[in-house]
Design a protein around this motif. Structure first.
Motif, mmCIF file in Angstrom:
data_model
loop_
_atom_site.group_PDB
_atom_site.id
_atom_site.type_symbol
_atom_site.label_atom_id
_atom_site.label_comp_id
_atom_site.label_asym_id
_atom_site.label_seq_id
_atom_site.Cartn_x
_atom_site.Cartn_y
_atom_site.Cartn_z
ATOM 1 N N LEU A 118 0.852 -1.185 0.000
ATOM 2 C CA LEU A 118 0.000 0.000 0.000
ATOM 3 C C LEU A 118 0.887 1.234 0.000
ATOM 4 N N PRO A 119 0.520 2.234 -0.793
ATOM 5 C CA PRO A 119 1.372 3.431 -0.879
ATOM 6 C C PRO A 119 1.091 4.407 0.264
ATOM 7 N N GLY A 120 1.950 5.348 0.426
ATOM 8 C CA GLY A 120 1.703 6.489 1.298
ATOM 9 C C GLY A 120 2.100 6.262 2.740
ATOM 10 N N PRO A 121 1.887 7.277 3.562
ATOM 11 C CA PRO A 121 2.224 7.180 4.985
ATOM 12 C C PRO A 121 1.224 6.297 5.737
ATOM 13 N N PHE A 122 1.445 6.121 7.022
ATOM 14 C CA PHE A 122 0.651 5.187 7.823
ATOM 15 C C PHE A 122 -0.844 5.456 7.717
ATOM 16 N N ALA A 123 -1.223 6.743 7.872
ATOM 17 C CA ALA A 123 -2.654 7.080 7.883
ATOM 18 C C ALA A 123 -3.312 6.696 6.563
ATOM 19 N N VAL A 124 -2.654 6.979 5.454
ATOM 20 C CA VAL A 124 -3.214 6.651 4.136
ATOM 21 C C VAL A 124 -3.335 5.133 3.991
ATOM 22 N N ARG A 125 -2.287 4.431 4.429
ATOM 23 C CA ARG A 125 -2.331 2.967 4.351
ATOM 24 C C ARG A 125 -3.489 2.398 5.157
ATOM 25 N N LEU A 126 -3.705 2.987 6.338
ATOM 26 C CA LEU A 126 -4.779 2.501 7.209
ATOM 27 C C LEU A 126 -6.131 2.668 6.509
ATOM 28 N N VAL A 127 -6.347 3.858 5.921
ATOM 29 C CA VAL A 127 -7.610 4.118 5.224
ATOM 30 C C VAL A 127 -7.777 3.148 4.067
ATOM 31 N N LEU A 128 -6.709 2.955 3.287
ATOM 32 C CA LEU A 128 -6.782 2.046 2.147
ATOM 33 C C LEU A 128 -7.075 0.619 2.611
ATOM 34 N N ALA A 129 -6.425 0.208 3.714
ATOM 35 C CA ALA A 129 -6.628 -1.148 4.218
ATOM 36 C C ALA A 129 -8.071 -1.346 4.655
ATOM 37 N N LEU A 130 -8.638 -0.346 5.373
ATOM 38 C CA LEU A 130 -10.037 -0.453 5.805
ATOM 39 C C LEU A 130 -10.966 -0.498 4.602
ATOM 40 N N ALA A 131 -10.620 0.287 3.560
ATOM 41 C CA ALA A 131 -11.448 0.272 2.348
ATOM 42 C C ALA A 131 -11.405 -1.114 1.704
ATOM 43 N N LEU A 132 -10.246 -1.739 1.697
ATOM 44 C CA LEU A 132 -10.139 -3.093 1.130
ATOM 45 C C LEU A 132 -10.994 -4.077 1.916
ATOM 46 N N VAL A 133 -10.943 -3.983 3.255
ATOM 47 C CA VAL A 133 -11.749 -4.876 4.100
ATOM 48 C C VAL A 133 -13.231 -4.666 3.821
ATOM 49 N N ALA A 134 -13.643 -3.374 3.766
ATOM 50 C CA ALA A 134 -15.056 -3.072 3.512
ATOM 51 C C ALA A 134 -15.484 -3.626 2.158
ATOM 52 N N GLY A 135 -14.611 -3.495 1.161
ATOM 53 C CA GLY A 135 -14.928 -4.011 -0.168
ATOM 54 C C GLY A 135 -15.101 -5.518 -0.152
ATOM 55 N N ALA A 136 -14.183 -6.208 0.547
ATOM 56 C CA ALA A 136 -14.257 -7.666 0.606
ATOM 57 C C ALA A 136 -15.533 -8.115 1.309
ATOM 58 N N VAL A 137 -15.877 -7.427 2.423
ATOM 59 C CA VAL A 137 -17.079 -7.812 3.177
ATOM 60 C C VAL A 137 -18.327 -7.586 2.340
ATOM 61 N N SER A 138 -18.415 -6.435 1.634
ATOM 62 C CA SER A 138 -19.634 -6.211 0.853
ATOM 63 C C SER A 138 -19.719 -7.169 -0.333
ATOM 64 N N LEU A 139 -18.572 -7.529 -0.896
ATOM 65 C CA LEU A 139 -18.603 -8.528 -1.971
ATOM 66 C C LEU A 139 -19.199 -9.842 -1.456
ATOM 67 N N LEU A 140 -18.791 -10.233 -0.247
ATOM 68 C CA LEU A 140 -19.329 -11.462 0.345
ATOM 69 C C LEU A 140 -20.824 -11.316 0.629
ATOM 70 N N MET A 141 -21.218 -10.203 1.273
ATOM 71 C CA MET A 141 -22.586 -10.026 1.728
ATOM 72 C C MET A 141 -23.577 -9.888 0.577
ATOM 73 N N PHE A 142 -23.165 -9.202 -0.492
ATOM 74 C CA PHE A 142 -24.127 -8.886 -1.540
ATOM 75 C C PHE A 142 -24.040 -9.819 -2.741
ATOM 76 N N VAL A 143 -22.899 -10.469 -2.934
ATOM 77 C CA VAL A 143 -22.747 -11.299 -4.128
ATOM 78 C C VAL A 143 -22.534 -12.769 -3.764
ATOM 79 N N VAL A 144 -21.530 -13.039 -2.971
ATOM 80 C CA VAL A 144 -21.138 -14.436 -2.746
ATOM 81 C C VAL A 144 -22.173 -15.174 -1.893
ATOM 82 N N PHE A 145 -22.568 -14.601 -0.751
ATOM 83 C CA PHE A 145 -23.492 -15.314 0.138
ATOM 84 C C PHE A 145 -24.876 -15.520 -0.504
#
Lengths: 52, 295
Positions: free
Chosen positions: A9-36
């Protein structure tokens, strides 16, 4: 795996944290709305009708 | 000679390490980078994949038990609004031209509390049952002779039939249509059949509920059947006898999965029509007295 993602992930810690949370949110919604919803009818949990 | 040099280097390193312990203006050396040992990486990745799969399974439980409730609550609300609008416009009763997933009646089980109400939709496909209890299309409609059969989820998706195992004999299942209220009452359970008329059957609530005879003698208030047993929604449940329309009892049948969280069997509740209240257009908001039978 998670370490690899974090290191790529690029950028300083704060940017990485935001990007990481966005990735988690994306993965969870993919599971909740498509896969499950797709997988659920294939699993033996919730058939309520009798065969006709 | 080599040994001496070795000792000398070692001594130097020791003194350097000791020097690190006291505060020093020199920048500290970074710890060595983690080794790129492929076995280590493989084991760690394997562990991370297992943890991830565990979280996915937990998420599925959240989806199944909570999230589908949220989605279904929205759909049930839309169906109820659509049905209320329809009833505003036309007050005559007909059950023709219903599409899959269209709401056409509301059901109440007063014993489950005043907040127990669901709009029943047409059809038993997965999409329809996500909205609410679904009517088996080829069975009778509310108030008609025959078997008005309805399926509903027991876990998730609003779980309309979560507690139907708690329906006692004579408990009212009230069905509201465009211009009628139909009161069905659960039939006697197997163990109550003997001595019904003198026992529970003599209670005021049980007026109109009797042990059915003739082709209906095996129909009981509650039963558990294998999923393949489609005969529970037949005009005469559990039998392929079809009496002429005039001789058919007016029954209502609820089906759901059993045990909870499994589809191994089906839980079936049979009820019989005991009363019909015609709606009076002049009395908006009137509800039949059976609606007050809250436990």
């Amino acid at each position: 795996m998670y370490g690899w993602i974090w290191n790529h992930l690029p950028g300083p810690f704060a940017v990485r944290l935001v990007l990481a949370l966005a990735l988690v949110a994306g993965a969870v919604s993919l599971l909740m709305f498509v896969v499950f919803p797709w997988a659920e009818p294939l699993l033996p949990f919730n058939n309520v009708t009798t065969e006709q | 000679m080599g040994t001496v040099e070795h000792i000398g280097r070692g001594a130097g390193r020791i003194s350097g390490d000791l020097g690190d312990l006291i505060p020093s203006p020199r920048p500290r050396a970074r710890p060595p980078a983690p080794s790129k040992d492929p076995v280590r990486t493989a084991v760690r990745t394997f562990g991370e994949v297992l943890i991830t799969l565990g979280i996915v399974v937990l998420l599925f439980v959240v989806y199944e038990v909570y999230w589908t409730d949220v989605i279904s609550a929205g759909k049930q609300k839309d169906a109820t609004t659509a049905l209320d609008d329809k009833w505003q416009q036309e007050r005559e009763e007909h059950f023709t031209g219903l599409g899959e997933g269209d709401g056409f009646a509301k059901m109440y089980i007063p014993a489950f509390g005043a907040d127990y109400h669901f709009t029943i939709v047409e059809g038993t496909t997965a999409a329809s049952l996500e909205i609410g209890p679904g009517h088996y299309t080829q069975t009778a409609y509310p108030g008609q002779s025959g078997n008005f059969a309805v399926a509903g989820h027991r876990v998730g998706k609003g779980a309309p039939f979560n507690d139907i195992n708690l329906i006692n004999s004579c408990d009212a299942i009230v069905v509201e249509t465009a211009d009628n209220w139909f009161v069905y009452r659960a039939l006697p359970k197997e163990e109550e059949k003997a001595g019904w008329a003198e026992g529970r059957g003599s209670e005021a609530q049980c007026k109109g509920v009797s042990v059915l005879g003739g082709p209906y003698e095996n129909v009981i208030g509650q039963q558990i059947v294998p999923p393949t047993d489609g005969s529970v929604i037949a005009p005469v449940p559990g039998s392929d006898v079809v009496p002429s329309a005039g001789e058919q009892a007016a029954l209502m049948t609820l089906t759901t999965c059993h045990p909870r969280f499994s589809d191994k069997e089906r839980l079936i509740v049979h009820a019989v029509l005991v009363k019909q209240w015609q709606k009076d257009p002049g009395k908006q908001g009137w509800t039949p007295p059976e609606m007050k039978e809250t436990a």
